[in-house]
Design an enzyme around this catalytic site. Structure first.
Site, PDB file in Angstrom:
ATOM      1  N   ASP A 110       0.873  -1.169   0.000  1.00 48.94           N
ATOM      2  CA  ASP A 110       0.000   0.000   0.000  1.00 48.94           C
ATOM      3  C   ASP A 110       0.912   1.220   0.000  1.00 48.94           C
ATOM      4  O   ASP A 110       1.892   1.270   0.742  1.00 48.94           O
ATOM      5  CB  ASP A 110      -0.854  -0.012   1.277  1.00 48.94           C
ATOM      6  N   ASP A 212      -3.155   4.786  -2.282  1.00 52.11           N
ATOM      7  CA  ASP A 212      -4.244   5.277  -1.452  1.00 52.11           C
ATOM      8  C   ASP A 212      -4.790   6.604  -1.993  1.00 52.11           C
ATOM      9  O   ASP A 212      -4.019   7.463  -2.423  1.00 52.11           O
ATOM     10  CB  ASP A 212      -3.677   5.497  -0.037  1.00 52.11           C
ATOM     11  N   GLU A 275      -6.598   3.737  -5.843  1.00 56.15           N
ATOM     12  CA  GLU A 275      -7.879   3.754  -5.130  1.00 56.15           C
ATOM     13  C   GLU A 275      -8.692   4.956  -5.597  1.00 56.15           C
ATOM     14  O   GLU A 275      -8.257   6.100  -5.474  1.00 56.15           O
ATOM     15  CB  GLU A 275      -7.664   3.859  -3.616  1.00 56.15           C
ATOM     16  N   HIS A 336     -11.409  -2.922   3.207  1.00 59.77           N
ATOM     17  CA  HIS A 336     -11.373  -2.619   4.636  1.00 59.77           C
ATOM     18  C   HIS A 336     -12.146  -1.358   5.011  1.00 59.77           C
ATOM     19  O   HIS A 336     -12.154  -0.979   6.175  1.00 59.77           O
ATOM     20  CB  HIS A 336      -9.911  -2.486   5.080  1.00 59.77           C
ATOM     21  N   ASP A 337     -12.763  -0.708   4.029  1.00 57.47           N
ATOM     22  CA  ASP A 337     -13.493   0.535   4.310  1.00 57.47           C
ATOM     23  C   ASP A 337     -15.009   0.381   4.165  1.00 57.47           C
ATOM     24  O   ASP A 337     -15.742   1.360   4.324  1.00 57.47           O
ATOM     25  CB  ASP A 337     -13.019   1.643   3.356  1.00 57.47           C
TER      26      ASP A 337
HETATM   27  C1  GLC Z   1      -8.162   5.213   2.067  1.00 63.31           C
HETATM   28  C2  GLC Z   1      -7.996   4.000   2.943  1.00 63.31           C
HETATM   29  C3  GLC Z   1      -8.655   4.256   4.263  1.00 63.31           C
HETATM   30  C4  GLC Z   1      -7.963   5.426   4.907  1.00 63.31           C
HETATM   31  C5  GLC Z   1      -7.984   6.640   3.996  1.00 63.31           C
HETATM   32  C6  GLC Z   1      -7.027   7.695   4.460  1.00 63.31           C
HETATM   33  O1  GLC Z   1      -9.484   5.437   1.734  1.00 63.31           O
HETATM   34  O2  GLC Z   1      -8.507   2.866   2.287  1.00 63.31           O
HETATM   35  O3  GLC Z   1      -8.623   3.139   5.092  1.00 63.31           O
HETATM   36  O4  GLC Z   1      -8.588   5.738   6.120  1.00 63.31           O
HETATM   37  O5  GLC Z   1      -7.583   6.313   2.691  1.00 63.31           O
HETATM   38  O6  GLC Z   1      -5.705   7.293   4.239  1.00 63.31           O
END
Ligand code: GLC
Length: 541
Positions: A110, A212, A275, A336-337
């Site tokens: 990541d 991310d 992402e 995970h979100d």
């Molecule tokens: C992304 C991650 C999330 C995190 C956010 C801030 O959306 O998947 O878990 O809290 O970024 O880094």
């Protein structure tokens, strides 16, 4: 909905591993604890490689394991080139890379470029004065004339997006927590430093990055207010009161993505995943006009849109229309979100969804635990960990802990995850919903995953083949995958009621896999009967 032919001949000359393969997301906090501290770690992941090998996935993407104060569970990084002692050591990670590679499994890290922890030495230096060498590495602004924040930008995790720094007598912007300070990607020194971070890991043998919040990297250069959101409802997070027109998906981001890609291209066979919670049309821009951007800009539509046959068919169609020539699609059912797919769609329908995921055209990403049908966790108020939930408690779908509960390996007291009480509670029913129990049950979600993966790997039509929608009617969705002389039809019932329909395209076909078993080998005519929550993969002669 009208039946549409999407006979888009495959123009990809070669098919690298990230097109043929399957990605599996490991949330390191929750996969396996090896040192009895109640949280997962890298030696834990290493000890479970057999599971991934047997499942048949090609790459593991591991959520952040870098040194971090863990305000946002590792997405607040204080050193991009290390490993947090909670997870192990750099040597442990090197060993994981080596052992995964020995088994033919790639390792994706990541990469969190939008923000650093406020404990990162870069931020410590940047916040120390207005004229230090890193003074312009973050998003610093003078106060508004009334002394308040410079504009109306908010934090995704609740509250305003600006934090006052007394030393500089300025505000800095944070799209997430105030301890996650947004870097200034308009500063070439930041870009160069982050490229060096990528090289640091690529030299250690990492096969790619999931980047991310890639669509957050640049903000409006004139710092204009975000407009109000006319559709905001009071049960939605505060941040949705305004749109993100000035803070997300800004012109110029794609050039930054291309810059990262150029670094990855220095190392053969690597992949850049981004992402993006965006529309199909917008996410397709992140491939880059000459396919020189992200190879896999994440497609999260199945996390965002209703699970309905016409919607899914519409997504396929939009995707195939907007994908730049030669670009490769991807699909995601969980991460995970977001709440677990087995809870969002229901356990029975989640099996249909995984048949879709593993037969659709595009690289699938499987989220840890979804292969055994984990449900969204139940988190008592005194066990809440997610900062988003702590800041704005009680909003529907807001607590991300529900998707992060420990992996359930067996029926022992802490589900084989740990020998002590874990950081998030093990879920009720783990005694039967676990890897060991499902191993002995050919009807289990685990077996369904393994069968589908094996089938996908065995047939080019199902991995790299073209896609054509064959029929969409009520809850029924059928599409064809083809490659050379191979042809398959996937027929799905996205509802709980039986379907009795005609499907001349399946005439003479043979069922090779069904979601609920019991129909393998059956030959079909033009009439197709499908039980509720069932799906079929049909091989055509
Ligand atoms: C992304 C991650 C999330 C995190 C956010 C801030 O959306 O998947 O878990 O809290 O970024 O880094």
């Amino acid at each position: 909905m009208a039946v549409t032919t999407l006979d888009r001949s495959s123009d990809v000359a070669t098919h690298p591993w990230w097109q043929r393969g399957i990605v599996y997301q490991v949330y390191p906090w929750s996969l396996q604890d090896s040192n009895a501290d109640g949280m997962g770690d890298i030696p834990g992941i290493l000890s479970r490689l057999d599971h991934f090998e047997k499942l048949g996935v090609d790459a593991l993407w591991v959520s952040p394991v870098y040194p971090s104060p863990m305000k946002d569970f590792g997405y607040d990084i204080s050193d991009y080139c290390g490993v947090d002692p909670r997870f192990g050591t750099l040597q442990d990670l090197d060993q994981l890379i080596a052992e995964a590679h020995r088994r033919g499994i790639k390792l994706i890290m990541d990469f969190v470029p939008n923000h650093t922890s406020d404990q990162h030495p870069w931020f410590v230096e940047s916040s120390s004065s207005r004229d230090n060498p890193k003074a312009d590495w973050y998003m610093w602004r003078d106060p508004a004339p009334d002394g308040g924040p410079p504009n109306n930008w908010r934090s995704m995790f609740g509250g305003g997006g600006w934090q006052w720094c007394e030393t500089r007598r300025q505000y800095y912007y944070h799209a997430f927590l105030k301890q996650q300070c947004d870097l200034n990607w308009r500063n070439p020194d930041v870009v160069a430093a982050m490229h060096d971070v990528l090289r640091f890991w690529l030299r250690r043998g990492i096969d790619g990055f999931r980047v991310d919040v890639i669509w957050h990297l640049l903000k409006d250069p004139e710092w204009r207010d975000n407009p109000p959101n006319p559709d905001w409802r009071p049960d939605e997070p505060e941040v949705r009161r305004i749109l993100d027109t000035m803070t997300c998906d800004q012109p110029g981001i794609i050039d930054l993505v291309k810059g990262m890609r150029r670094v990855l291209d220095e190392f053969p066979d690597t992949v850049l995943i981004g992402e993006l919670y965006l529309s199909i049309e917008r996410l397709c821009a992140y491939y880059g006009d000459s396919l020189d951007g992200a190879q896999l800009p994440f497609n999260f539509r199945l996390l965002m849109d209703p699970w309905k046959a016409d919607v899914v068919a519409g997504l396929i169609q939009q995707y195939e229309t907007h994908l730049p020539k030669g670009a490769w699609p991807n699909w995601v059912l969980g991460n995970h979100d977001n709440g677990r797919v087995a809870s969002r769609f229901g356990p029975a329908q989640a099996r249909v969804a995984v048949m879709y995921l593993l037969t659709a055209r595009g690289t699938p990403t499987i989220y840890y635990g979804d292969e055994i049908g984990l449900l969204s966790g139940i988190i008592p108020p005194d066990r809440v960990q997610d900062p988003q939930e702590k800041n704005e408690p009680g909003l529907p779908g807001h607590n991300r802990d529900i998707a992060r509960t420990p992996m359930q390996w067996d029926a022992s007291p802490f589900a084989g995850f740990s020998s002590v009480e874990p950081w998030l509670p093990i879920q009720p029913g783990y005694e039967t919903r676990n890897v060991a129990a499902e191993e002995h049950d050919p009807d289990s979600m685990l077996w369904l995953h393994r069968r589908l993966i094996r089938l996908r790997r065995a047939h080019d039509a199902l991995s790299i083949g073209d896609i054509k929608i064959v029929k969409v009617e009520g809850d029924f969705l059928a599409f064809e995958r083809s490659w050379g002389s191979e042809r398959f039809i996937v027929a799905l019932n996205l509802g709980a009621k039986p379907i009795d329909t005609s499907l001349s395209e399946a005439d003479g076909g043979r069922i090779v896999l069904s979601v609920n078993g019991g129909r393998d080998g059956e030959m079909l005519g033009t009439r197709l009967m499908l039980a509720g929550d069932d799906g079929l993969v049909i091989e055509l002669g």
